[in-house]
Each structure stands twice: as structure tokens, then as C-alpha cells.
Design a protein around this motif. Sequence first.
Motif, PDB file in Angstrom:
ATOM      1  N   SER A 160       0.830  -1.206   0.000  1.00  0.00           N
ATOM      2  CA  SER A 160       0.000   0.000   0.000  1.00  0.00           C
ATOM      3  C   SER A 160       0.863   1.254   0.000  1.00  0.00           C
ATOM      4  CB  SER A 160      -0.944  -0.002   1.198  1.00  0.00           C
ATOM      5  OG  SER A 160      -0.222   0.097   2.411  1.00  0.00           O
ATOM      6  N   ARG A 161       2.016   1.185   0.671  1.00  0.00           N
ATOM      7  CA  ARG A 161       2.924   2.332   0.668  1.00  0.00           C
ATOM      8  C   ARG A 161       3.476   2.582  -0.727  1.00  0.00           C
ATOM      9  NH1 ARG A 161       7.683   1.734   4.810  1.00  0.00           N
ATOM     10  NH2 ARG A 161       5.861   1.619   6.192  1.00  0.00           N
ATOM     11  N   ARG A 164       0.889   4.356  -3.283  1.00  0.00           N
ATOM     12  CA  ARG A 164       0.745   5.817  -3.201  1.00  0.00           C
ATOM     13  C   ARG A 164      -0.582   6.274  -3.821  1.00  0.00           C
ATOM     14  NH1 ARG A 164       6.205   4.871  -4.214  1.00  0.00           N
ATOM     15  NH2 ARG A 164       7.579   5.690  -2.587  1.00  0.00           N
ATOM     16  N   PRO A 168      -6.933   6.851  -0.686  1.00  0.00           N
ATOM     17  CA  PRO A 168      -6.617   5.611   0.031  1.00  0.00           C
ATOM     18  C   PRO A 168      -7.826   4.741   0.323  1.00  0.00           C
ATOM     19  CG  PRO A 168      -5.460   7.495   0.994  1.00  0.00           C
ATOM     20  CD  PRO A 168      -6.425   8.049  -0.001  1.00  0.00           C
ATOM     21  N   VAL A 231      -8.644   6.423   7.567  1.00  0.00           N
ATOM     22  CA  VAL A 231      -8.058   7.038   6.372  1.00  0.00           C
ATOM     23  C   VAL A 231      -8.315   8.544   6.365  1.00  0.00           C
ATOM     24  CG1 VAL A 231      -8.274   7.163   3.853  1.00  0.00           C
ATOM     25  CG2 VAL A 231      -8.112   4.940   4.977  1.00  0.00           C
TER      26      VAL A 231
END
Length: 314
Positions: A160-161, A164, A168, A231
Amino acid sequence: MPARHSALAVLVAVLWGLNFLAIHASLTHFPPLFLVALRFALIAIPTLVLVPRPRVPVRWLLGYGLGFGTLQFLFLYLGMHAGFPTGLASLVLQASAPFTVVLGAVLLRERLRARAMAGVVVATAGLVVVGLGYGAAAPLGPFLLVLLGALGWALGNLASRQARAERPLHLVLWMSVVPPLPMLALSLAIEGPSTIGDALATSLTAAAVPAWLGLAYTVLLGTLVGSGIWVWLMARHPASAVAPFSMLVPVVGIATAWAALGERPGTLELAGGALVIGGVLWASRPARARIVPADPAPAAEPPPAPEPAPALRR
């Protein structure tokens, strides 16, 4: 953070802590592998129809779905189904934080700060203590399964990092599209069509109501509401201000499992839990910014001496 936003972060921790009781209720009726497939299918179907796909590389979307959605819940549900205590499961899953730090350094070449390394060592020591405390009275296998679930969560964190995503929450929802098919295939191969059929055939009886309520809680409150608020907070505040609230999850999980299920953790397990939480909090603290003193301003030149007054002529 404003007090209202801090209250929302606490609410998410409570929702996620209670989520383990909901999973426990669902596992009393549905087989674990099929339950994972069913959980994510209920999110994936409306997501495919209503939510635009996030503009991220497919490999990171698949990696997030396989790590966070598939591996984490595959091993978590198997471990809980094998008898691992509900409250302790909420604690052991926090191992995802030190796993993320170490895997980020190994796979992504991220710099590992001394503070983060010290936190990882302390949290790892806490997990060893928890394992010793639990393994002294029960088989160690379920503990290791939940620990593998934490490793899957860490792999999902890295994916997930790297994704980007601009939105999200869309990534969180589309992650749910990945697990249903592989989990259904595993369920058919391991649990068998007859086990699945029996669970579905009796799913409309009164005995299955707690399982459906637990599943509804997991999907609506645990995933959609909890993740949505989280989020939203992460988009408005530094991660260092929001992330520590997740340490309340095992506190809520252990306390509610103690109250609702009579699961009383032992002294070693509580001591190890304190080490895990302390290590994760220490590792997540931001590094102190170095204050470089400014160059002193040059001393001002003294004003020129006044010229002497001219002598008076007599």
C-alpha cells in the motif's frame, strides 16, 4: 489533533478491538477459510459496481490484497479457529508494526533508525514472552498462525505504501476484490464442499444469528466505518499523531474478551503485551529534528562620534 478528532481515533480503536469478538462469533458457525472469502465478497461486489478503481499499478493493488486481505486473515482466522484466545489475537497482530519496519529496511532499502531498531527488539522480546506464556499451557501452533497473519499485514503495508494511492479509501475497498476467489478455492480444496454446504444450509437458523451479526459487524463497522474514519484522519494529520491510537486496539480486545468470553490472560502474557505495545510506540515515534543554531548577527557598528561644536567667536 483537535479533541473531536482524537475522539474519532479512539472510536476506531474501540471498533477494531471489538472486531475480534465479532470474528469469534462468526467462526462458531462458518469454517475459517470460507468465512474469509465470504467477508471480502460482501465488500467486493458493491465495490466493483460503485467505486472507481484507484489509479495505482496493478502489482501493488494485488500485493496489498494478497498481503493485507488474504494472508493476514487466512492465518488469523485459522489461528483463532484452532483455539488461540480472541483477546491475545488482537495483541499478537500488533507484530505487524515491527515486521513492517524490518521488511521495509530489507526489501525497500529504507533507512532503519536506531530508535526504530530498539523498538523492534523490545516488541520482539514481548512477543517471545507472550509465546512462552501461552505455549506453557497450550499448543504453540495457533500462536504461530496469528503471527503469520501479522506478517501478511506487514507485506500489505509495504504494497500500500508503494501504491501511493490518491484516494486511500478506494484502495482499501478495491483490496477486497483480491481475496474472495483464492480463498474460496482454498476452502473448497481444504474444507470441502460438504463442510461449506452444511454451514450454508444451517445459516438461516436461530443458532446462526450470532455468526451473521458478527460478520455484519466485521464488514460494516470494522472495515467500512473503521477504515473510513482512519483514512480520513491520516489524510488530515501526521501519521505520528494518529498511529499511536492503534495501540488501544489490543487493550480493548483483551478487556472485552475477558468480560464477554472469560479469557483471562496470564501474567507472562500481560507482561509481554506491555513490551509489545511499548516497543511499537517507541519505534513509531518520529526522530527529533536537529536544531541548528543560526549564525549570530554581526555586531552593529557604533554610531560615529558627534563632531565637536565649533568654538564661539568672541
